[in-house]
Design an enzyme around this catalytic site. Structure first.
Site, mmCIF file in Angstrom:
data_model
loop_
_atom_site.group_PDB
_atom_site.id
_atom_site.type_symbol
_atom_site.label_atom_id
_atom_site.label_comp_id
_atom_site.label_asym_id
_atom_site.label_seq_id
_atom_site.Cartn_x
_atom_site.Cartn_y
_atom_site.Cartn_z
ATOM 1 N N GLY A 262 0.709 -1.255 -0.055
ATOM 2 C CA GLY A 262 0.121 0.015 -0.143
ATOM 3 C C GLY A 262 0.774 1.361 0.008
ATOM 4 O O GLY A 262 0.113 2.328 -0.299
ATOM 5 N N GLU A 300 4.065 -6.774 1.480
ATOM 6 C CA GLU A 300 3.808 -7.048 0.370
ATOM 7 C C GLU A 300 3.468 -5.648 -0.672
ATOM 8 O O GLU A 300 2.605 -5.456 -1.128
ATOM 9 C CB GLU A 300 2.253 -7.490 0.347
ATOM 10 C CG GLU A 300 2.059 -8.891 1.219
ATOM 11 C CD GLU A 300 0.467 -9.095 1.391
ATOM 12 O OE1 GLU A 300 -0.402 -8.428 1.103
ATOM 13 O OE2 GLU A 300 0.286 -9.983 2.089
ATOM 14 N N GLY A 302 3.893 -3.612 -4.009
ATOM 15 C CA GLY A 302 3.471 -3.693 -5.602
ATOM 16 C C GLY A 302 3.795 -2.436 -6.204
ATOM 17 O O GLY A 302 5.017 -2.397 -6.568
ATOM 18 N N ARG A 303 3.044 -1.567 -6.204
ATOM 19 C CA ARG A 303 3.028 -0.338 -6.908
ATOM 20 C C ARG A 303 4.520 0.411 -6.644
ATOM 21 O O ARG A 303 5.286 0.965 -7.430
ATOM 22 C CB ARG A 303 1.937 0.841 -6.595
ATOM 23 C CG ARG A 303 2.082 2.080 -7.206
ATOM 24 C CD ARG A 303 1.042 3.144 -6.526
ATOM 25 N NE ARG A 303 -0.079 2.586 -6.026
ATOM 26 C CZ ARG A 303 -1.234 2.614 -6.520
ATOM 27 N NH1 ARG A 303 -1.423 2.963 -7.821
ATOM 28 N NH2 ARG A 303 -2.301 1.851 -6.041
ATOM 29 N N ARG A 339 -6.498 3.545 -15.092
ATOM 30 C CA ARG A 339 -6.447 4.298 -13.852
ATOM 31 C C ARG A 339 -6.957 5.717 -13.926
ATOM 32 O O ARG A 339 -7.985 6.094 -13.210
ATOM 33 C CB ARG A 339 -5.050 4.206 -13.456
ATOM 34 C CG ARG A 339 -4.243 2.971 -13.216
ATOM 35 C CD ARG A 339 -3.027 3.115 -12.333
ATOM 36 N NE ARG A 339 -3.113 3.347 -10.771
ATOM 37 C CZ ARG A 339 -3.209 4.748 -10.293
ATOM 38 N NH1 ARG A 339 -2.610 5.656 -11.197
ATOM 39 N NH2 ARG A 339 -3.486 4.884 -9.167
ATOM 40 N N TYR A 343 -10.162 5.882 -11.723
ATOM 41 C CA TYR A 343 -9.943 6.581 -10.465
ATOM 42 C C TYR A 343 -9.743 7.876 -10.579
ATOM 43 O O TYR A 343 -9.203 8.844 -9.696
ATOM 44 C CB TYR A 343 -8.767 6.145 -9.690
ATOM 45 C CG TYR A 343 -8.557 4.511 -9.523
ATOM 46 C CD1 TYR A 343 -9.465 3.913 -8.628
ATOM 47 C CD2 TYR A 343 -7.524 4.005 -10.151
ATOM 48 C CE1 TYR A 343 -9.330 2.601 -8.510
ATOM 49 C CE2 TYR A 343 -7.482 2.427 -10.088
ATOM 50 C CZ TYR A 343 -8.350 1.761 -9.288
ATOM 51 O OH TYR A 343 -8.321 0.355 -8.948
ATOM 52 N N CYS A 371 -14.982 4.517 -27.291
ATOM 53 C CA CYS A 371 -16.218 5.293 -27.232
ATOM 54 C C CYS A 371 -16.708 5.583 -26.014
ATOM 55 O O CYS A 371 -17.790 5.328 -25.725
ATOM 56 C CB CYS A 371 -17.393 4.474 -28.068
ATOM 57 S SG CYS A 371 -16.596 4.339 -29.592
ATOM 58 N N GLU A 372 -16.017 6.250 -25.143
ATOM 59 C CA GLU A 372 -16.413 6.694 -23.728
ATOM 60 C C GLU A 372 -15.894 7.891 -23.426
ATOM 61 O O GLU A 372 -14.531 8.214 -23.776
ATOM 62 C CB GLU A 372 -15.894 5.646 -22.759
ATOM 63 C CG GLU A 372 -16.769 4.420 -22.930
ATOM 64 C CD GLU A 372 -16.942 3.855 -21.621
ATOM 65 O OE1 GLU A 372 -16.760 4.168 -20.598
ATOM 66 O OE2 GLU A 372 -17.000 2.596 -21.781
ATOM 67 N N TYR A 400 -0.147 -1.409 -12.231
ATOM 68 C CA TYR A 400 -1.895 -1.381 -12.471
ATOM 69 C C TYR A 400 -1.800 -0.889 -13.676
ATOM 70 O O TYR A 400 -2.940 0.034 -14.088
ATOM 71 C CB TYR A 400 -2.696 -0.757 -11.470
ATOM 72 C CG TYR A 400 -2.174 -1.549 -9.971
ATOM 73 C CD1 TYR A 400 -2.786 -2.574 -9.701
ATOM 74 C CD2 TYR A 400 -1.628 -0.568 -9.052
ATOM 75 C CE1 TYR A 400 -2.464 -3.244 -8.456
ATOM 76 C CE2 TYR A 400 -1.310 -1.278 -8.011
ATOM 77 C CZ TYR A 400 -1.733 -2.531 -7.331
ATOM 78 O OH TYR A 400 -1.411 -3.127 -6.172
HETATM 79 N N1 LLP Z 1 -1.671 -6.655 -0.672
HETATM 80 C C1 LLP Z 1 -2.982 -6.780 -0.435
HETATM 81 C C2 LLP Z 1 -3.712 -7.851 0.257
HETATM 82 C C3 LLP Z 1 -3.574 -5.981 -1.688
HETATM 83 O O1 LLP Z 1 -5.038 -5.877 -1.716
HETATM 84 C C4 LLP Z 1 -2.674 -5.040 -2.478
HETATM 85 C C5 LLP Z 1 -3.497 -4.132 -3.421
HETATM 86 C C6 LLP Z 1 -1.335 -4.827 -2.118
HETATM 87 C C7 LLP Z 1 -0.771 -5.969 -1.286
HETATM 88 C C8 LLP Z 1 -0.487 -4.083 -2.891
HETATM 89 O O2 LLP Z 1 -0.684 -2.789 -2.729
HETATM 90 P P1 LLP Z 1 0.195 -1.860 -3.319
HETATM 91 O O3 LLP Z 1 1.570 -1.996 -2.641
HETATM 92 O O4 LLP Z 1 0.390 -1.887 -4.775
HETATM 93 O O5 LLP Z 1 -0.470 -0.452 -3.194
HETATM 94 N N2 LLP Z 1 -5.858 -0.792 -8.969
HETATM 95 C C9 LLP Z 1 -5.466 0.276 -7.846
HETATM 96 C C10 LLP Z 1 -4.812 -0.607 -6.808
HETATM 97 C C11 LLP Z 1 -5.539 -1.594 -6.410
HETATM 98 C C12 LLP Z 1 -4.885 -2.061 -5.126
HETATM 99 C C13 LLP Z 1 -5.626 -3.425 -4.814
HETATM 100 N N3 LLP Z 1 -4.668 -4.161 -3.545
HETATM 101 C C14 LLP Z 1 -4.965 1.484 -8.899
HETATM 102 O O6 LLP Z 1 -4.443 1.261 -9.964
HETATM 103 O O7 LLP Z 1 -4.393 2.362 -7.964
#
Ligand code: LLP
Length: 441
Positions: A262, A300, A302-303, A339, A343, A371-372, A400
């Site tokens: 997150g 965990e 990601g981004r 995105r 969002y 077309c949106e 993402y």
């Molecule tokens: N762990 C769990 C349980 C999660 O649900 C998520 C993201 C992560 C880790 C990784 O989160 P990060 O470090 O990437 O923030 N599509 C959206 C983001 C959705 C995130 C869903 N869960 C966007 O484009 O901003």
């Protein structure tokens, strides 16, 4: 001779301009946006557009920086596969020793494809794991199931009993902590579908301890995504630490705390964060409440690891003006990068070729062919004047981006290229329309 596209980067920029001299007397200079040292126009020529381009060196650098921030603690980085599930990127992360956070049987299969040994470092999250997915994860021998409800606990116990296996688990608790982020990706409040309320956790742990096919191993939490203030993480971790103490007093074995992911990135050019300091603050927010507890921390992200390492390169198809309002219609669309549409997210857009001499700018909407009206990448954005045929790079699209891409409007998804040093490797070929029609024929 490089400069960043309109901002100071957090770390070494994956995407930066290099000057090239043009003309007989080399009087005019042009700046070309490169991924590491490879000019994006060359990649666009070779692989076509729209094209996702990733920098392997930047991903490695961010993983190392993140690891350094947590070096004082026993921990494992379980990269969140959903951010970018490209096998090329998973392979790179597996080679660095990362574990993985998966949320589906499909993501687990991707991890197993790149490394069968990585299963031992896989955590499985998600509110709706199906029996087939649970079975596949049990067979693969994953590290931890993050269980999100009483019903899921029964399903897991039943499945493990049938397979004569033992499932290691943590309960994902919902700490009721507000996170300042987009409401669609905030997950840590009671009104959200995620996790188990803290007050119910102890009785559910007691129930889990009654099954010989379940082994309680930890507590997990995830409060949302694109959170750039570390305080909500600290608050969540304080609540988790308290629960760990209670659970141990109840006689449970708690080896792991899974802190989820997150931590957000800078999308706006005005936001400039020093990566090293930022992750150090985050580490402090998580580690301080856990001090003395002797747990192995699972993370965990990601981004944070892949977001700034990717760009979506697109070509301007047409320019048009509607009653004075200017549009650049590009060949990428909301199906390729959702995105902004989903969002209202901001992504910086850089011109791939910049003529230093003609530095004129204009205010324009950058839109796709779908077309949106929601199919836009930027609205009323001040950009260097673009011509039809020019290339633009939509930045911070490594997370993402492709993983949220769809085939809406029967548009094949883009190709993906991983730049590593001097090489640019096609890690996913462009889809063809035939690929899309195959399941229907
Ligand atoms: N762990 C769990 C349980 C999660 O649900 C998520 C993201 C992560 C880790 C990784 O989160 P990060 O470090 O990437 O923030 N599509 C959206 C983001 C959705 C995130 C869903 N869960 C966007 O484009 O901003």
């Amino acid at each position: 001779m490089s400069r960043s596209p309109g901002r100071r980067p957090e770390r070494l920029p994956a995407f930066s301009y290099r000057a090239v001299s043009r003309g007989l007397f080399r009087r005019s200079t042009e700046s070309i946006l490169c991924c590491d040292r490879i000019p994006l126009p060359r990649l666009a020529e070779h692989f076509g557009t729209p094209l996702y381009v990733y920098s392997a060196s930047m991903i490695r650098e961010r993983v190392r920086g993140f690891e350094r921030a947590f070096r004082s603690a026993d921990h494992t980085v379980c990269y969140s596969v959903k951010a970018n599930s490209s096998l090329g990127i998973l392979r790179l992360l597996a080679a660095m020793g990362a574990g993985f956070d998966v949320v589906s049987g499909g993501e687990l299969e991707r991890v197993l494809q790149v490394s069968s040994r990585a299963a031992r470092k896989v955590v499985f999250s998600g509110v709706g794991k199906t029996p087939d997915e649970i079975e596949a994860a049990l067979r693969a021998g994953i590290l931890l199931f993050n269980v999100e409800s009483e019903s899921e606990l029964s399903a897991l116990a039943g499945c493990a009993a049938r397979l004569k296996r033992v499932a290691r688990l943590a309960l994902r608790v919902n700490p009721d902590v507000p996170a300042k982020t987009h409401p669609y990706i905030s997950t840590g409040l009671h009104q959200h579908k995620f996790g188990i309320p803290l007050v119910e956790a102890r009785s559910l742990y007691a129930r889990a301890s009654g099954s010989k096919h379940l082994k309680i191993r930890g507590v997990s939490v995830h409060i949302g995504s694109q959170i750039t203030d570390v305080e909500p993480f600290r608050l969540a971790m304080e609540r988790v630490a308290e629960l760990v103490n209670q659970l141990r007093a109840d006689g449970h074995r708690i080896d792991y705390v899974d802190a989820g992911g997150g931590l957000g990135i800078d999308y706006e050019p005005t936001e400039v964060t020093d990566f090293e300091e930022y992750v150090a603050d985050y580490a402090d927010a998580l580690l301080r409440p856990l001090r003395g507890l002797k747990v192995h921390l699972l993370l965990e992200p990601g981004r944070l690891l892949v977001g700034p390492a990717g760009a979506l390169v697109t070509r301007v198809l047409y320019r048009k003006t509607n009653d004075g309002k200017k549009f650049a219609v590009v060949d990428a669309a909301m199906n390729d990068l959702l995105r902004p549409a989903l969002y209202d997210a901001y992504h910086e857009i850089a011109a791939v070729q910049l003529l230093d001499a003609a530095d004129s700018t204009e205010t324009i909407d950058v839109v796709g062919p779908v077309c949106e009206t929601g199919d836009f990448f930027a609205r009323d954005r001040k950009l260097p004047a673009t011509r039809e045929g020019d290339l633009l790079a939509i930045l911070d699209a490594g997370a993402y981006g492709m993983s949220l891409a769809s085939n809406y409007n029967t548009r094949p998804r883009p190709a993906e290229v991983l730049v590593d040093g001097k090489s640019a490797k096609l890690v996913r070929r462009r889809e063809s329309v035939a690929d899309l029609l195959r399941p229907e024929n």
